[in-house]
Scaffold this active site. Structure first.
Site, PDB file in Angstrom:
ATOM      1  CD  GLN A  97       6.925   9.390  -6.099  1.00 45.93           C
ATOM      2  OE1 GLN A  97       8.172  10.026  -6.338  1.00 45.93           O
ATOM      3  NE2 GLN A  97       7.020   8.135  -5.489  1.00 45.93           N
ATOM      4  N   GLY A  98       2.617  12.550  -7.119  1.00 47.85           N
ATOM      5  CA  GLY A  98       1.799  12.974  -5.883  1.00 47.85           C
ATOM      6  C   GLY A  98       1.413  11.885  -5.054  1.00 47.85           C
TER       7      GLY A  98
ATOM      8  CB  SER B 209       4.355  13.098   0.206  1.00 49.90           C
ATOM      9  OG  SER B 209       5.446  12.210   0.117  1.00 49.90           O
TER      10      SER B 209
ATOM     11  CB  SER C  47      10.296  16.345  -6.761  1.00 45.10           C
ATOM     12  OG  SER C  47      10.747  16.050  -5.541  1.00 45.10           O
TER      13      SER C  47
ATOM     14  CD  GLU D 253      10.970   7.385  -5.028  1.00 42.41           C
ATOM     15  OE1 GLU D 253       9.818   6.828  -4.635  1.00 42.41           O
ATOM     16  OE2 GLU D 253      11.217   8.521  -4.668  1.00 42.41           O
TER      17      GLU D 253
ATOM     18  CD  GLU E 248      14.525   8.123  11.252  1.00 37.55           C
ATOM     19  OE1 GLU E 248      14.099   8.066  10.051  1.00 37.55           O
ATOM     20  OE2 GLU E 248      15.150   8.653  11.657  1.00 37.55           O
TER      21      GLU E 248
HETATM   22  C1  LIG Z   1      13.977  16.477  -1.382  1.00 35.86           C
HETATM   23  C2  LIG Z   1      12.643  15.690  -1.300  1.00 35.86           C
HETATM   24  C3  LIG Z   1      11.899  15.299  -2.599  1.00 35.86           C
HETATM   25  C4  LIG Z   1      10.620  14.868  -2.299  1.00 35.86           C
HETATM   26  N1  LIG Z   1      10.003  14.463  -3.402  1.00 35.86           N
HETATM   27  C5  LIG Z   1       8.607  14.058  -3.424  1.00 35.86           C
HETATM   28  C6  LIG Z   1       7.996  13.604  -4.422  1.00 35.86           C
HETATM   29  O1  LIG Z   1       8.087  13.965  -5.515  1.00 35.86           O
HETATM   30  N2  LIG Z   1       6.820  13.060  -4.413  1.00 35.86           N
HETATM   31  C7  LIG Z   1       6.279  12.784  -3.277  1.00 35.86           C
HETATM   32  O2  LIG Z   1       4.994  12.317  -3.006  1.00 35.86           O
HETATM   33  N3  LIG Z   1       6.973  12.828  -2.196  1.00 35.86           N
HETATM   34  C8  LIG Z   1       8.081  13.648  -1.848  1.00 35.86           C
HETATM   35  N4  LIG Z   1       9.025  13.480  -0.893  1.00 35.86           N
HETATM   36  C9  LIG Z   1       8.249  13.282   0.600  1.00 35.86           C
HETATM   37  C10 LIG Z   1       9.002  12.070   1.212  1.00 35.86           C
HETATM   38  O3  LIG Z   1       8.775  10.827   0.344  1.00 35.86           O
HETATM   39  C11 LIG Z   1       8.304  12.202   2.534  1.00 35.86           C
HETATM   40  O4  LIG Z   1       8.846  13.423   3.225  1.00 35.86           O
HETATM   41  C12 LIG Z   1       8.872  10.923   3.241  1.00 35.86           C
HETATM   42  O5  LIG Z   1       8.179   9.800   2.720  1.00 35.86           O
HETATM   43  C13 LIG Z   1       8.635  11.158   4.808  1.00 35.86           C
HETATM   44  O6  LIG Z   1       7.393  11.504   5.031  1.00 35.86           O
HETATM   45  P1  LIG Z   1       6.884  12.664   6.027  1.00 35.86           P
HETATM   46  O7  LIG Z   1       7.666  13.828   5.567  1.00 35.86           O
HETATM   47  O8  LIG Z   1       5.431  12.917   6.032  1.00 35.86           O
HETATM   48  O9  LIG Z   1       7.480  12.402   7.351  1.00 35.86           O
HETATM   49  P2  LIG Z   1       6.865  11.427   8.573  1.00 35.86           P
HETATM   50  O10 LIG Z   1       6.093  10.027   7.842  1.00 35.86           O
HETATM   51  O11 LIG Z   1       5.516  12.225   9.208  1.00 35.86           O
HETATM   52  O12 LIG Z   1       8.042  11.021   9.546  1.00 35.86           O
HETATM   53  C14 LIG Z   1       8.297  11.846  10.497  1.00 35.86           C
HETATM   54  C15 LIG Z   1       9.416  11.372  11.037  1.00 35.86           C
HETATM   55  O13 LIG Z   1       9.086   9.795  11.812  1.00 35.86           O
HETATM   56  C16 LIG Z   1       9.607   8.795  11.550  1.00 35.86           C
HETATM   57  N5  LIG Z   1       8.606   7.592  11.377  1.00 35.86           N
HETATM   58  C17 LIG Z   1       7.507   7.625  10.680  1.00 35.86           C
HETATM   59  N6  LIG Z   1       7.197   6.347  10.690  1.00 35.86           N
HETATM   60  C18 LIG Z   1       7.937   5.657  11.498  1.00 35.86           C
HETATM   61  C19 LIG Z   1       7.964   4.216  11.860  1.00 35.86           C
HETATM   62  N7  LIG Z   1       6.950   3.312  11.449  1.00 35.86           N
HETATM   63  N8  LIG Z   1       8.968   3.826  12.492  1.00 35.86           N
HETATM   64  C20 LIG Z   1       9.865   4.749  12.775  1.00 35.86           C
HETATM   65  N9  LIG Z   1       9.970   6.000  12.525  1.00 35.86           N
HETATM   66  C21 LIG Z   1       8.943   6.376  11.686  1.00 35.86           C
HETATM   67  C22 LIG Z   1      10.205   9.242  10.150  1.00 35.86           C
HETATM   68  O14 LIG Z   1      11.656   8.410   9.984  1.00 35.86           O
HETATM   69  C23 LIG Z   1      10.564  10.755  10.192  1.00 35.86           C
HETATM   70  O15 LIG Z   1      11.777  10.929  11.127  1.00 35.86           O
HETATM   71  C24 LIG Z   1      10.163  14.401  -1.046  1.00 35.86           C
HETATM   72  C25 LIG Z   1      11.050  14.728   0.006  1.00 35.86           C
HETATM   73  C26 LIG Z   1      12.193  15.437   0.161  1.00 35.86           C
HETATM   74  C27 LIG Z   1      12.959  15.604   1.130  1.00 35.86           C
END
Ligand SMILES: Cc1cc2nc3c(=O)[nH]c(=O)nc-3n(C[C@H](O)[C@H](O)[C@H](O)COP(=O)(O)OP(=O)(O)OC[C@H]3O[C@@H](n4cnc5c(N)ncnc54)[C@H](O)[C@@H]3O)c2cc1C
Length: 383
Positions: A125-126, A128, A160, A243, A363
């Site tokens: 899944q691409g 993020s 992943s 999902e 959140e």
């Molecule tokens: C084990 C694991 C597997 C993953 N696998 C995949 C995958 O296969 N494919 C893929 O595409 N992604 C994958 N992800 C990514 C995951 O979907 C993202 O990490 C997640 O959506 C959060 O995005 P971010 O890391 O950019 O954090 P950000 O979106 O930058 O968030 C940073 C912080 O700000 C808070 N925040 C952001 N927006 C708001 C809001 N509107 N209100 C309140 N708080 C907010 C968040 O809760 C967080 O604490 C994976 C992540 C993990 C940990």
């Protein structure tokens, strides 16, 4: 919500239970690292596929059994009960396949669904990117039309299973002149091309389950657009709803098992007589039951209204929080072994850290529950 199984549902359960007893997975490899472990899960999926059990919820015409949502829930409960591993192509089975069934062309369904089931072609899944996680619509990876192909350049992160994947569910920007979520398109990108470089990201558990993707002028044929150009946001939402609903149901069953193991270990150590432990275990038991019933309610709603509702976010939030609490309690109950690298308990403890981030952060899920389940006013952020 009626949790009494019909005769057909009981027959479904008994057939699967019997098959699992007669056909256990081969022993988990003790060496060979992540690749050997993945190959083991792939082999397990292949066995499920050969017996018609890889994805019973899929319609029979696509290789499933046309199982109802309740039967599909029974399926996950029985797999959990038998303590078998997750199928290797979980993202293809639970996210990619169902998305194609809704949005794919007849040719796409014909080409892609069967190799997902058999684990011949693994999917990732691409979505993020470094600056677009929760706010997916801000993604910057661009796709530009060139004849009957698209040329894609950008970076994805946390992908992943990319290292094992043939196909990537890729969301890219095809129009930057319109509102940000209207300029997106959903593609199936072939991972086997020079223009796609995969770099592993090592997690706290020591494994590199996810990766960075560097995409430099990758080519995607027009035929691999899913759901139409500019419609990527809606298609991506279908993937995300599957999902939270599908994976959520399977995960709450694993949580119950983990808690049962903790209770057994606490009993063996005489800790159930200790009020401190007994109190924490009772709290976790109530949480597990609440999550189980909410997950069933979600299924009932999906059966009634035709799609999973926003309650899936509530299940995912409560599951991730409770799983973290359960693994922390496990460390207290088990003692030093649970903090020793290489043990399954330490793996669970560390892997649980990511639960409140993956598949939607807590959140963000709380915002969805507040606005769409409780009907509270939308949060207005000052700029
Ligand atoms: C084990 C694991 C597997 C993953 N696998 C995949 C995958 O296969 N494919 C893929 O595409 N992604 C994958 N992800 C990514 C995951 O979907 C993202 O990490 C997640 O959506 C959060 O995005 P971010 O890391 O950019 O954090 P950000 O979106 O930058 O968030 C940073 C912080 O700000 C808070 N925040 C952001 N927006 C708001 C809001 N509107 N209100 C309140 N708080 C907010 C968040 O809760 C967080 O604490 C994976 C992540 C993990 C940990």
């Amino acid at each position: 919500m009626d949790l009494t199984f019909s005769e057909r549902e009981r027959a479904f359960r008994d057939e699967l239970r019997g098959w699992l007893v007669d056909n256990p997975p081969s022993p988990e490899p003790s060496d060979g690292g992540e690749d050997a472990h993945y190959a083991w899960r792939r082999d397990w999926q292949r066995r499920l596929y050969d017996a018609g059990w890889a994805a019973p919820a899929w319609p029979a015409e696509y290789g499933g059994r046309g199982a109802s949502l309740t039967e599909s829930a029974i399926y996950f409960e029985e797999l959990g009960r038998a303590r078998v591993p997750f199928a290797a192509n979980t993202l293809g089975l639970l996210l990619g396949g169902p998305t194609l069934m809704v949005w794919g062309t007849p040719e796409q369904k014909e080409r892609y669904l069967s190799p997902i089931l058999s684990a011949e072609e693994i999917w990732c899944q691409g979505f993020s990117e470094p600056d677009a996680g929760s706010d997916l619509a801000s993604l910057k990876t661009r796709a530009v039309k060139d004849g009957d192909e698209w040329v894609v350049t950008g970076q994805k992160v946390w992908t992943s299973g990319a290292q094992y994947s043939k196909w990537c569910m890729l969301v890219a920007r095809t129009d930057s002149e319109v509102a940000k979520h209207k300029g997106l398109t959903y593609f199936l990108m072939d991972m086997e091309q020079e223009a796609v470089q995969i770099r592993p990201l090592r997690q706290i558990t020591g494994e590199a389950e996810f990766n960075e993707l560097f995409i430099e002028e990758a080519r995607i044929p027009d035929a691999n657009v899913v759901g139409g150009v500019g419609n990527g946001w809606k298609v991506a939402l279908t993937t995300l709803m599957n999902e939270r609903a599908g994976l959520g149901f399977a995960l709450q069953i694993r949580l119950r098992q983990l808690l049962d193991d903790v209770i057994q270990a606490a009993g063996e150590k005489g800790l159930l007589e200790n009020a401190l432990y007994a109190d924490k275990i009772a709290d976790l038991h109530v949480r597990c039951e609440t999550i189980r019933l909410l997950a069933w309610k979600g299924l009932t709603d999906a059966e009634r209204y035709g799609q999973p509702g926003p309650e899936g976010s509530l299940v995912k939030w409560l599951w991730s929080d409770t799983n973290q609490r359960a693994t922390q309690l496990a460390a207290d109950v088990i003692g030093p072994e649970a903090l020793t690298s290489g043990t399954s308990w330490s793996y669970e403890l560390m892997r649980a850290r990511g639960n409140t981030i993956e598949g939607g952060t807590t959140e963000v899920l709380k915002n969805i529950v507040a606005e769409r389940v409780l009907g509270l006013p939308r949060l207005k952020v000052a700029v």
